[in-house]
Scaffold this motif. Sequence first.
Motif, PDB file in Angstrom:
ATOM      1  N   VAL A  92      57.303  59.361  36.917  1.00 33.28           N
ATOM      2  CA  VAL A  92      57.950  57.878  37.266  1.00 33.28           C
ATOM      3  C   VAL A  92      57.526  57.491  38.972  1.00 33.28           C
ATOM      4  O   VAL A  92      57.168  56.376  39.118  1.00 33.28           O
ATOM      5  CB  VAL A  92      59.140  57.608  36.889  1.00 33.28           C
ATOM      6  N   ALA A  93      57.615  58.368  39.737  1.00 29.87           N
ATOM      7  CA  ALA A  93      57.654  58.364  40.939  1.00 29.87           C
ATOM      8  C   ALA A  93      56.416  57.954  41.453  1.00 29.87           C
ATOM      9  O   ALA A  93      56.055  57.034  42.351  1.00 29.87           O
ATOM     10  CB  ALA A  93      58.220  59.622  41.749  1.00 29.87           C
ATOM     11  N   PRO A  94      55.466  58.974  41.020  1.00 29.45           N
ATOM     12  CA  PRO A  94      53.886  58.727  41.282  1.00 29.45           C
ATOM     13  C   PRO A  94      53.476  57.220  40.723  1.00 29.45           C
ATOM     14  O   PRO A  94      52.639  56.513  41.571  1.00 29.45           O
ATOM     15  CB  PRO A  94      53.137  59.931  40.610  1.00 29.45           C
ATOM     16  N   LEU A  95      53.967  56.860  39.589  1.00 34.77           N
ATOM     17  CA  LEU A  95      53.582  55.652  39.116  1.00 34.77           C
ATOM     18  C   LEU A  95      54.007  54.487  39.935  1.00 34.77           C
ATOM     19  O   LEU A  95      53.254  53.391  40.348  1.00 34.77           O
ATOM     20  CB  LEU A  95      54.145  55.494  37.812  1.00 34.77           C
ATOM     21  N   LEU A  96      55.421  54.439  40.593  1.00 34.18           N
ATOM     22  CA  LEU A  96      55.800  53.534  41.231  1.00 34.18           C
ATOM     23  C   LEU A  96      55.210  53.667  42.678  1.00 34.18           C
ATOM     24  O   LEU A  96      55.066  52.480  42.964  1.00 34.18           O
ATOM     25  CB  LEU A  96      57.609  53.691  41.506  1.00 34.18           C
TER      26      LEU A  96
END
Length: 428
Positions: A334-338
């Motif tokens: 989730v963090a890399p995607l955001l």
Amino acid sequence: MNASDRAVAAFTALGHGTFHGFELSIPLFVPLWIAEFGVSATVVGAVTGASYALIGLLAPLSGAAADRWGSRRLVLLSIGGMGAAFAGLYLASTLAGVTLALLAWGAAASLYHPAGLSLISRGADRRGTVLAVHGAGGNVGMVVGPLAVILALTAAEWRAVAAALAVPAAVAVLVGLRVRIDRDGEGDRDGDGGGGRGDDADGESEAERSAAAAAETPRGALLALVADSRRLFAGGFLLVFAIQMVYGVYYRGAFTFLPDVLAGVPVFEPLTLGGRDLEASRLAYTWLLLVGVAGQYAGGLASDRLSPERTLLAAFAGLAVVSVAFLPLSNAGVAPLLAVCALLGFFAYAVAPVAQTVVARSVDEASHGLSFGFVYLGTFGVGALGALLAGAALDAGGSEALFAGLTGVAMLAAALAGALAVRTARSS
């Protein structure tokens, strides 16, 4: 900013936010149309692409009208027309009905950018800063409009949600009527920014008076538009126009199906809101648009302080890198995607105010309306091909094919921006 600049910034930011609120809400309806009407992504891409294309195809006429009659009334007409078109979606029971409503929206939307940007370029002292506020206003609309649609779709059918968007458009028209604009550029044909011809009637020759009278006829206006267009492109505008076409293909190709692409990312789990499921991927889409606010503002400030041509090159180079990294990072958590969504939103929207400053620097002030008309012919007219190409890429090879194509488009835009920077450096 002085009082005049603040008035121009407020009025155009309102119109820009309305425009992009509608524009970026359309992709949220795309998956629903595909499911309800049983058609492919290519077909819906062609429908939405035709609507977006009208924005560009009619933009030169809007720009010429802004040069001749002023910008304010065109901006207000655009806002009202867009709201009426979305109200018409309530009656759309077939894909043909949706198509007609979207085409009406595209025709109304075509009026905004040439009129709004020519108002800024002629009526603002701190042009880059006003463009930054104008861009940020657009991104606020991009966030608020889609977020409202996302939430409304959890409780209502899509036709009712689309029709409800006409209400804020009506409010925007009423607010816009109360904003005082002192410098509209109305009738400014000589480039002095004063709203007149530059010579009094007693100083005009008979030939000049005859030419002015002929230009007021439909045939004369068309001939004047053709002549002004030839002079515009003969003056080195062609490279700027090419950059805008390529950027338009990237922008439309990336954003038309981005909610659909994000919906297929496995890291998200549905959220529950009011007893109904809400796709978390749609919130990631809203996050990307929110970061775009910072991108718009940063791009506008940079164009006031740095070389806009070099800044444009840097923004396109950033887009190319982000396009390569988007899918690997989107599947890494989730963090890399955001983070990669934030970078995509930042660079994609930083381009707009920088490119607009480049246009304003490249042409005579009296032709700003027409030049922005051609800019949006390239961005939205030719750029509408991006929606069709993106749909075809998704059907043929999925998200991998889409982002491979987007990477190539961003690299081409960077190459053209580099050529523009070199040409500008040599001429200075």
